[in-house]
Design an enzyme around this catalytic site. Structure first.
Site, PDB file in Angstrom:
ATOM      1  CB  SER A   1      20.548   7.132  37.876  1.00 49.40           C
ATOM      2  OG  SER A   1      20.568   5.726  37.751  1.00 49.40           O
TER       3      SER A   1
ATOM      4  CB  CYS B   1      22.025   6.218  33.159  1.00 48.49           C
ATOM      5  SG  CYS B   1      20.373   6.110  33.864  1.00 48.49           S
TER       6      CYS B   1
ATOM      7  CB  THR C   1      16.690   6.036  32.911  1.00 46.44           C
ATOM      8  OG1 THR C   1      16.349   4.721  33.369  1.00 46.44           O
ATOM      9  CG2 THR C   1      15.489   6.946  33.057  1.00 46.44           C
TER      10      THR C   1
ATOM     11  CD  GLU D   1      20.136  -0.194  43.601  1.00 45.48           C
ATOM     12  OE1 GLU D   1      19.447   0.247  44.530  1.00 45.48           O
ATOM     13  OE2 GLU D   1      20.623   0.508  42.688  1.00 45.48           O
TER      14      GLU D   1
ATOM     15  CB  CYS E   1      18.064  -1.366  33.129  1.00 44.37           C
ATOM     16  SG  CYS E   1      18.283  -0.860  34.841  1.00 44.37           S
TER      17      CYS E   1
ATOM     18  CG  HIS F   1      20.699  -2.011  38.517  1.00 45.94           C
ATOM     19  ND1 HIS F   1      20.966  -0.739  38.059  1.00 45.94           N
ATOM     20  CD2 HIS F   1      20.700  -1.937  39.878  1.00 45.94           C
ATOM     21  CE1 HIS F   1      21.130   0.070  39.095  1.00 45.94           C
ATOM     22  NE2 HIS F   1      20.972  -0.636  40.210  1.00 45.94           N
TER      23      HIS F   1
END
Ligand code: DGL
Length: 274
Positions: free
Chosen positions: A11, A73, A75, A152, A186, A188
Site C-alpha cells: 500500500s 502488504c 492488509t 511513519e 503488518c 511497519h
C-alpha cells in the site's frame, strides 16, 4: 533459470521491509516494486475497496512482465481468496502463509498472537491459515492502528515513551492470554521489533512475515529453477502512485539502505484490475 524481475507491491513504503529481506537473501534478483502511496492506508478501508486496489496493483505488476508476485502488504494479503488468487497470471505469495507456517513450527504451547491493521485482523485470514496447518492452535488477534503512524513519524526507538505506552496497551492483553509466539502482521511492525521484544519481556518469539516470505520466495524460485542467472548486477525499479520524491525521502527508513534504482510515478487508477 528466469531472468525476469520479481514483482513486489504494498500500500505504500512499508513493503520495502520485504524488499530489504529479498535483497539480503536473493541479491542477484531484479525487483520491480509498486507502492500505492497515493491511496495508502489500506488497513482502515473496507474489504471491497482493498480488493479493488489489490487487483489493480497485481495487474500493474503483471504488465511489467514479472516472474512472480509478492504481496508484501499484510492488509492486501488478507483479502486474497482462492477465486482472486486463481486470476493471478504468475506464481504469487502473500505474507500470511509463510508467517503462519513459521508460527506453527515455533510455538510450544500452540497459543499464537497476531497483530496487524484493523482490516487484516477483521479478515481473520491469519487464524484461518494457522488453523489449516494446525487445528489445535489458538489464535488471538489484535489490531494496532496507532503503530503505522508512530513508525511513519520515526518514533521507533526502543525507549520511546509514547510508542512503549501504546505497545503496552495493545500487547498486555495478548500476554495475559499466554501467547508464546507473536506474528508482526503488518509491513511497519518489524521496525518496532526491539521495542516490542522489550515491552513483552521476550515472553514470545516474534515472527517477521517479510523474512519468512523472502525465504518462501527463495525456496520457490530454487525448486522451480526460476532463479536469475545473469552476471550483471541486479536492478531495482520503483513505481509509486504519489510523489516520487516523498517516497525516496522515507524509503531508507524501511529499506535500511539506498533504493538502488529509479522511482517513477504512475496512474494506478487507470489500470484495469483483473
Ligand atoms: N502495508 C500495510 C500492511 O502491511 C500497512 C499500512 C496500511 O494500512 O496500508 O497492512
Amino acid at each position: 533459470m528466469d531472468n525476469r524481475p520479481i514483482g513486489v507491491f504494498d500500500s505504500g513504503v512499508g513493503g520495502l521491509t520485504v524488499v530489504r529481506e529479498l535483497r539480503r537473501i536473493l541479491p542477484q534478483e531484479n525487483i520491480v516494486y509498486f507502492g500505492d502511496t497515493g491511496r495508502v492506508p489500506y488497513g482502515t478501508r473496507s474489504r471491497s475497496t482493498i480488493t479493488r486496489y489489490t487487483q489493480q496493483d497485481i495487474a500493474f505488476l503483471e504488465s511489467r512482465d514479472v516472474k512472480m508476485i509478492v504481496i508484501a502488504c499484510g492488509t492486501a494479503s488478507s483479502v486474497i481468496s482462492k477465486e482472486l488468487g486463481a486470476k493471478i497470471k504468475v506464481p504469487y505469495t502473500g505474507v500470511i502463509l509463510p508467517a503462519a507456517q513459521a508460527a506453527c513450527s515455533l510455538t510450544q504451547k500452540g497459543v499464537i498472537g497476531v497483530i496487524g491493521t484493523t482490516a487484516t485482523i477483521r479478515s481473520g485470514a491469519y487464524g484461518k491459515s494457522i488453523r489449516s496447518i494446525n487445528s489445535a492452535c489458538k489464535v488471538i488477534g489484535r489490531d494496532c492502528p496507532l503503530f503505522v503512524p508512530l513508525v511513519e513519524n520515526g518514533l521507533i526507538e526502543p525507549q520511546n515513551p509514547i510508542t512503549r505506552l501504546t505497545a503496552q496497551m495493545y500487547l498486555e492483553p495478548l500476554m495475559q492470554e499466554g501467547i508464546d509466539t507473536l506474528i508482526l502482521g503488518c509491513t511497519h511492525y518489524p521496525l518496532l521489533y526491539d521495542l516490542i521484544n522489550d515491552v513483552i519481556g521476550y515472553s514470545a518469539v516474534l515472527i517477521d512475515p517479510g523474512k519468512e516470505t523472502a525465504h518462501f520466495v527463495q525456496n520457490f524460485l530454487t525448486t522451480n529453477n526460476l532463479l536469475r542467472e545473469e552476471e550483471s548486477p541486479a536492478v531495482c525499479q520503483y513505481f509509486v502512485s504519489d510523489s516520487a520524491d516523498q517516497f525516496t525521502a522515507t524509503a531508507s527508513k524501511f529499506l535500511g539502505a539506498d533504493l538502488g534504482g529509479n522511482v517513477q510515478q504512475i496512474e494506478i487508477e487507470a489500470i484495469q484490475g483483473a
